[in-house]
Structure formats: C-alpha cells, structure tokens
Design an enzyme around this catalytic site. Structure first.
Site, PDB file in Angstrom:
ATOM      1  N   GLY A 111       0.805  -1.215   0.000  1.00  0.00           N
ATOM      2  CA  GLY A 111       0.000   0.000   0.000  1.00  0.00           C
ATOM      3  C   GLY A 111       0.839   1.267   0.000  1.00  0.00           C
ATOM      4  N   GLY A 113       2.531   3.034   2.347  1.00  0.00           N
ATOM      5  CA  GLY A 113       3.853   3.002   2.954  1.00  0.00           C
ATOM      6  C   GLY A 113       4.841   2.195   2.143  1.00  0.00           C
ATOM      7  N   ILE A 135      -6.963  -2.698   0.984  1.00  0.00           N
ATOM      8  CA  ILE A 135      -8.421  -2.718   1.041  1.00  0.00           C
ATOM      9  C   ILE A 135      -8.978  -1.304   1.137  1.00  0.00           C
ATOM     10  CG2 ILE A 135      -8.454  -4.998   2.130  1.00  0.00           C
ATOM     11  CD1 ILE A 135      -9.253  -3.605   4.770  1.00  0.00           C
ATOM     12  N   ASP A 136      -8.109  -0.319   1.381  1.00  0.00           N
ATOM     13  CA  ASP A 136      -8.560   1.071   1.511  1.00  0.00           C
ATOM     14  C   ASP A 136      -8.769   1.759   0.164  1.00  0.00           C
ATOM     15  OD1 ASP A 136      -8.536   0.992   4.291  1.00  0.00           O
ATOM     16  OD2 ASP A 136      -6.433   1.580   4.404  1.00  0.00           O
ATOM     17  N   GLY A 179     -10.697   1.761   7.593  1.00  0.00           N
ATOM     18  CA  GLY A 179     -10.427   2.960   6.801  1.00  0.00           C
ATOM     19  C   GLY A 179     -10.072   4.088   7.747  1.00  0.00           C
ATOM     20  N   ARG A 275     -26.068  -0.317  19.355  1.00  0.00           N
ATOM     21  CA  ARG A 275     -25.034  -1.343  19.452  1.00  0.00           C
ATOM     22  C   ARG A 275     -23.933  -1.011  18.445  1.00  0.00           C
ATOM     23  NH1 ARG A 275     -27.828  -2.409  23.101  1.00  0.00           N
ATOM     24  NH2 ARG A 275     -28.482  -4.460  23.926  1.00  0.00           N
ATOM     25  N   GLN A 283     -12.314  -8.290   7.382  1.00  0.00           N
ATOM     26  CA  GLN A 283     -12.372  -7.578   6.104  1.00  0.00           C
ATOM     27  C   GLN A 283     -11.101  -7.784   5.290  1.00  0.00           C
ATOM     28  OE1 GLN A 283     -14.372  -3.413   6.924  1.00  0.00           O
ATOM     29  NE2 GLN A 283     -13.593  -4.251   8.833  1.00  0.00           N
TER      30      GLN A 283
END
Length: 359
Positions: A111, A113, A135-136, A179, A275, A283
């Site tokens: 990603g 970094g 996944i972001d 995220g 809740r 994820q």
C-alpha cells in the site's frame, strides 16, 4: 534474470493471485528467469532472507487468501534512520542485500507506505516495480487496488446481516468499517448494504445532524437504523484538533475511534437502543472475490511485462479497462481521498442517505 518479490504491510485478499500472475508470466515469457521470494516484506530484505521460487510455487494459489511469502510492517520514517550504534540504515541494508542476492529487479506488493519505501529504493538506484495493494483503495493514480472489492463484499455482507438483527430488536446499529484516513470502503459498503447514514474521514460529521436523521426515522415509524462509520471518522469538533490532541481526547475516554461515543450520544439524545459492531480484520481475510482474481491476474502479468520491457521505477495502475503505470516518484506519499463531489456521494444523498452534514 533474477527477480525479487515481496509482499509488505497489512495483508489482504488477492496477494497470492497477483503473485501467481507474476510468476506464470515470468516463467512463460522470460527465458532463464528466476524469481526470488523474500519473506516477511521489507523485513526479509533488511535481514537478507530469500528463497528461490519454482514455477510450481505459483500453482493452486489463485483463490487462497493471505500471502505465501508472509508480510510485516516497516514504517517508512524509520527506513533512513540508524538504530542505536548501527552504522547502516534499513534502506542501505536493503540495497546491500539486493546486490548480494544479485537481483536484477524487485517487485513490491503493498500500500501507501510500501510505495514510499519502493520509491526510496528506486532513488538509490535499484530497479523497482510497485503493485497497488490495499483494502482502503487509497493509492494515488489508480482507479482500484487489488483486495478492495473483496473487502467491500465482506463489509457489505456484514451490514446485510446486521440489518436483520437491527430490525428484529428495533436498534440503531453502528458498523465500524476499516479505513483510518480514507472512506472508500465505508462508502461502497455503506451504499451497497443500504445504510441510512454513512460517516467518512473526509467529511467530518455534525452530531446534531446525525441525531436529526435518527430522530426523523424514528418519528416516521422506522424502528431501526444502520450507520456505516469508518474507523477514521471524526466529528466537526475533532477535525479542528491536531491528530495528537484528537487521540489524547479519545484516550481519556478509553476509546480509539469515535464510534462508541456516537452510539452513547444517540442513546442519550434520541433514546434509541444502540449497538456497535466492529468486523475488524475479517475484512482483510479469506479468499479473493472473482473480480479481484481477474484484476490481480492482470496486475501480476503486467508487472511481468514491464520487467521484460525493462521498465522500472514505476507502479502498476488500472485506468478503466487499461493496464498502465505511473512513476513511483509521482505517486509516493500521495493519497487518493474520497472527494466531496464524488458521484456516489451525490447518488447516496439523492436517495436520502445522510453524511452527517448539511447538504
């Protein structure tokens, strides 16, 4: 030709699918090539660890989650800093081991970094190709990253399942989606899952606006509500604070995100039963979706093509249906945020979904 490959940062679905695409391309199209697998991300390169990968290593992994190479996080800010009395930085160690392994190039799957470190290694004279994993979906310059759509599927299914229990008990459920800096995953899953309110890091929310939306739903006979909230979401008040101040404020309350605080406020101000549900690392896990398998095969294969053509210092990108690339130096350190005028945000607002702010 010796081709080093590593997977770095957080794991996600489709890493193995990309490795498979790369491996099959290389062993089919580049004569006498060898792929050298480097374990545990940049950590393995720092320590000089590696193993030769056979063509058979890339079979049977298309639908396998995680990464057969292992991964680790190596903060970019520590790459050029010497530890204690060590005369060599991590970046310098990686350059030394790249040469000791007699690599002709290095392929890094990761990603934001990971791409910053890849750009650093490229600036030190190494032949590097980056592949956009997260996944972001926050890598600048590409429409989509591999792993993202599988995470959307998982997060959406979670919201779907929360719907039935929320309706059964008449509760307001807050589903905290991964995220921390960007809200693509929350936006996609929130719309696909039918959330009533979507809260993103890019759009600091007004608590009173959220209260108003929940109250309106209750007064109209809607017994339950679903809020899709990114872990990096923040109130308008928090947005005025520096990051350290914001985190310190939450720490005083024993919290790391704003989700539980919002749940408590809704219970207090509206009287609804609330809740909080945190799907967390599920994820990231499991088999990649068919869509991710498709684009990962393309990404891995295209990386092999770039190697064959001798094109380095770049990262692969997907623009529409076209595979292309960007210079590492042009995308490193940049992030793809959700723009306030994004068509999905407009569509969501047009059907009554609230983002916790005035339209």
């Amino acid at each position: 030709m010796k081709i080093g490959v590593l997977t770095s940062g957080g794991d996600c679905p489709a890493l193995n699918a990309v490795l498979r695409g790369l491996g099959k391309y290389v062993y089919t199209n580049i004569p006498k090539a060898e792929i050298i697998g480097i374990p545990d991300g940049y950590g393995g390169l720092i320590e000089g660890e590696s193993r030769k990968m056979k063509e058979s290593d890339f079979s049977g992994i298309l639908n396998v989650g995680g990464t057969i190479l292992g991964t680790s996080r190596q903060p970019f800010k520590k790459m050029t800093v010497r530890d204690g009395d060590d005369p060599v930085t991590k970046a310098e160690k990686m350059k030394e081991n790249y040469k000791a392994m007699k690599l002709d190039c290095l392929v890094t799957l990761g990603g934001a970094g990971t791409h910053k470190s890849a750009a650093l290694l490229s600036s030190l004279g190494l032949n590097v190709i980056g592949l956009p994993k997260t996944i972001d979906n926050d890598i600048y310059g590409t429409d989509v990253t591999f792993g993202f759509h599988t995470a959307v599927d998982v997060a959406t299914e979670c919201i779907d399942r929360i719907h039935t229990t929320a309706a059964s008990h008449g509760r307001t459920m807050l589903v905290e989606i991964m995220g921390n800096k960007v809200g693509w995953l929350t936006l996609y899953a929130g719309i696909a899952g039918g959330a009533d309110i979507i809260l993103l890091p890019e759009i600091p929310f007004n608590v009173d606006r959220v209260v108003k939306k929940i109250t309106e739903r209750a007064e109209s006979g809607k017994a339950f509500s679903i809020i899709a909230i990114a872990e990096g979401a923040m109130t308008e008040e928090e947005a005025t604070l520096k990051k350290k101040e914001r985190l310190a404020r939450r720490a005083e309350k024993g919290q790391t995100t704003v989700t539980q605080e919002l749940a408590d406020l809704l219970h207090e101000k509206v009287g609804v039963d609330t809740r909080v549900v945190v799907p967390g690392h599920i994820q990231r896990g499991g088999a990649p979706s068919p869509y991710d398998r498709l684009i990962s095969t393309q990404v891995g294969s295209y990386a092999g093509y770039l190697i064959k053509q001798g094109i380095f210092g770049v990262t692969v990108a997907i623009n529409g249906e076209t595979m292309t690339y960007n210079k590492l130096e042009d995308i490193a350190g940049k992030m793809k945020f959700v723009p306030a005028d994004h068509p999905l945000i407009k569509a969501a607002r047009d059907i009554g979904i609230s983002f916790g702010v005035k339209r």
